[in-house]
Scaffold this active site. Sequence first.
Site, PDB file in Angstrom:
ATOM      1  N   LYS A 117       8.086 -54.834 201.984  1.00 36.80           N
ATOM      2  CA  LYS A 117       9.166 -53.882 201.683  1.00 36.80           C
ATOM      3  C   LYS A 117       8.783 -52.461 202.090  1.00 36.80           C
ATOM      4  CE  LYS A 117      12.115 -56.623 198.937  1.00 36.80           C
ATOM      5  NZ  LYS A 117      13.123 -56.827 197.933  1.00 36.80           N
ATOM      6  N   LYS A 199      13.139 -64.411 206.075  1.00 37.86           N
ATOM      7  CA  LYS A 199      14.051 -65.023 205.098  1.00 37.86           C
ATOM      8  C   LYS A 199      15.431 -64.372 205.108  1.00 37.86           C
ATOM      9  CE  LYS A 199      13.652 -62.652 200.701  1.00 37.86           C
ATOM     10  NZ  LYS A 199      13.872 -62.778 199.295  1.00 37.86           N
ATOM     11  N   LYS A 202      20.230 -60.656 201.255  1.00 41.40           N
ATOM     12  CA  LYS A 202      21.593 -60.146 201.074  1.00 41.40           C
ATOM     13  C   LYS A 202      21.747 -58.712 201.564  1.00 41.40           C
ATOM     14  CE  LYS A 202      20.971 -60.214 196.122  1.00 41.40           C
ATOM     15  NZ  LYS A 202      19.677 -59.590 195.921  1.00 41.40           N
TER      16      LYS A 202
END
Length: 332
Positions: A117, A199, A202
């Site tokens: 992240k 992956k 959203k």
Amino acid sequence: MMISDKKKTIMSGIQPTGVFSLGNYIGAIKNWKKLQEDYKCLYFIANLHSLTVRMDPEKLKKLTLDCVAMLLACGVDVEKSLVFIQSQVPEHSQLSWVLQCYTQFGELSRMTQFKDKSLKNSDNINAGLFGYPVLMAADILIYQSDFVPIGADQKQHLEITRDIANRFNNLYGQTFKLPQPYVSELGDRVMSLADPTSKMSKSDKNKNGFISILDPPDDIINKFKKAVTDSEARIYYSPDKPGISNLLAIYSALSDLGVEEVERKFESKGYGDFKVAVGELVAKTLAPIQDQYYHLVKDRGELARICEKGAEVASEMARKTLRSVYEKLGIL
Ligand code: AQP
């Protein structure tokens, strides 16, 4: 609300960072519906976790209740499970601060999600992103959870939760139950349709990479038609073929057929036909969820009431753990 004390406790959360993806649905929420039959389940919207990335406040407010409606539309039943919003149970944050003081800088530095992240948000590597696993540990430990349903991406976070709990228990006596991973039978990790080596998320900026559970059927089928695959024609599962393997895994998860059965079913077909078949199955699965969602989301008052009621019960459970922690530490 029928929540039995004899059942083992399961807790899980989801961030209100966007409309749930097909990855969230297959990897998490589809199982939440099943788990509530056998466990005492606590499901929450992790709005505090989502502060680690910048979000428009009005959008966050709206998405939080929208996500509650999505959970209910996916089959979470408030008669069987506790549904609440993380910020409405302040004990999560209170315990998180305590646990931060029992977590080492070194161990947080090793978290792969933090590294991933940080790369994605290189202009905003805030302390919240670094401490994210500690808030997650508090979410879990405050309810003396027995099991936490986790995908491969969350394994490290559960391990650090157990390490923190163990450390605290060793210093102050038994305080926290050690949570176990609840590994789903499917072991799902849905990958991006645009880049099958990462992956499905959203909040992906590439709209073709993910399917949102509210995408209209035509969009779903078009996104599958465009899904990145290799140039071979035969449909089989292999680690060297992440694109087609991802589509096989999605079809398998939603049809309840094993991957090999899906391979057999499509043995005489080409990629083009298979992509359309996966798209159609996804669209058919999501259609009743979408109907339910658009019905439930209209009554925002009712959604807010469900969460307030859930938070009241959750807070009562959480307070017991927090009180015992404070007592052991001499916090008045
Ligand atoms: N692609 C995925 N495949 C299987 N499971 C997945 N989960 C997420 N993506 C996949 C599972 O969904 C649950 C809730 O996730 P979250 O919202 O708390 O955070 P996340 O894992 O960071 O999900 P996203 O969609 O990738 O969110 P953003 O884009 O905001 O970072 C978890 O149980 C997770 O394992």
